[in-house]
Design a protein around this motif. Structure first.
Motif: not given
Length: 364
Positions: A186-191, A198-200, A193-194
């Motif tokens: 999920e974090g990678n997906d947020y990243f 949220e990724a962190m 999307e910039k």
């Protein structure tokens, strides 16, 4: 390579979703954030309970955690009357787990505050002693005096409803690794999307499932399985922190990975970038040189070393100009008289002295 910061994976990581940083390192100094004193917050005071008041520092997103949700958070705690800080999970780089409705009695006020938060939110809570450490206080760890009103600075990383009411300690090894892997993805997906914040948050929650107490118990294939999730999360956290210019924290995340795998190229590379940003050029060069030893063809590492060399040259030239201005231009050497002229004057002086002696002897 298409992306100049992509390391050509001699790091041993086969995670295709591993995150890389962007941009080149440049050296400057960032002021350190002061976390010793009570933060000054100008936002409006919200009354959550007769003994719990809230001030929002940073807005969050999404919904609020329901009862029995497993919440992951970082917080600092002070005694309000003396401003004595007695707890700091950020300093320990270890998020706290709290199950709403099952918190300890001394965290009742904190629980009320967390129930009002959203993921990513940071807030200040003013908690009366009745919902803190009570009339007696606490004289072990943490040390809190009797009847002490408290102030908490809290960041809700996120919460998990998948295993409502089930603490990490009650999960099997496979369940904890699976939960951490889910958060990492999920974090990678947020990243991508910039959405760096949220990724962190997702990476922090994944790491929270892999705490020191848990890792200490693992060996063999289970430890390898856990590290295969945990280390990429630390590296991806470092990538996020570099983007947010939180370089000291990024160094800490990379150092955790290097304590398990001292030759991890991505950890060395990202720690080198963070150190370079802080002006720690010697330490950064050491990290990049070691990374190049294990990935000699990687252009990103070579480029960072060239940037450091160019920086050192610029600093040398600047210092040279400064010192030149301090001491001024060197005086021009005076031309020396020719030897024949010196000899002529010596002969003339000797002649005058001799004539004077002759004249004096005749007079006598």
């Amino acid at each position: 390579m298409a992306d100049p910061d992509v390391l050509s994976s001699p790091s041993g990581s086969d995670d295709d979703n591993d995150i890389v940083t962007e941009g080149s390192a440049f050296v400057h100094n960032e002021p350190a954030q002061d976390d010793k004193d009570l933060p000054k917050v100008e936002s409006e005071m919200e009354v959550l309970h007769e003994k719990v008041k809230k001030q929002i520092i940073k807005e969050g997103h999404g919904k609020k955690p329901p009862k029995l949700a497993t919440c992951f958070l970082n917080y600092r705690a002070w005694v309000k009357s003396t401003s004595h800080k007695f707890e700091d999970s950020w300093q320990e780089q270890r998020p706290i787990e709290l199950i709403l409705g099952k918190e300890k009695a001394e965290m009742a006020g904190l629980g009320i505050g967390i129930a009002s938060m959203r993921s990513g939110e940071r807030a200040l809570f003013h908690v009366g002693w009745e919902l803190g450490y009570g009339k007696e206080g606490n004289f072990s760890f943490p040390n809190v005096p009797p009847m002490a009103d408290l102030v908490y600075e809290v960041e809700l990383i996120g919460f998990d409803e998948a295993k409502e009411g089930k603490a990490r300690s009650d999960m099997t090894v496979e369940e904890r690794i699976e939960a951490a892997e889910r958060r990492k993805v999920e974090g990678n997906d947020y990243f991508k999307e910039k959405k760096v914040d949220e990724a962190m948050q997702q990476y922090e929650m994944a790491i929270a499932y892999m705490g020191d107490d848990f890792m200490f118990q693992l060996f063999g294939k289970y430890r390898d399985m856990a590290l295969a999730v945990k280390n990429p999360c630390h590296l991806n956290m470092a990538a996020c922190l570099i983007k947010l210019k939180r370089y000291e924290e990024a160094i800490g995340q990379c150092t955790i990975v290097l304590s398990e795998d001292e030759n991890n190229v991505k950890a060395l590379f990202r720690r080198g970038k963070a150190r370079a940003e802080l002006g720690q050029t010697d330490a950064a060069r050491e990290d990049f040189e070691k990374a190049r030893k294990y990935a000699p063809q990687d252009k990103a590492i070579v480029r960072e070393l060239h940037l450091l060399a160019a920086h050192d040259k610029a600093v040398y030239q600047k210092q040279k100009e400064i010192y030149k201005g301090i001491f001024g231009p060197r005086p021009e050497p005076k031309p020396m008289r020719s030897n024949w002229l010196v000899l002529f004057w010596q002969w003339l002086v000797a002649l005058v002295c001799r004539l004077f002696r002759i004249h004096r002897s005749k007079a006598d």
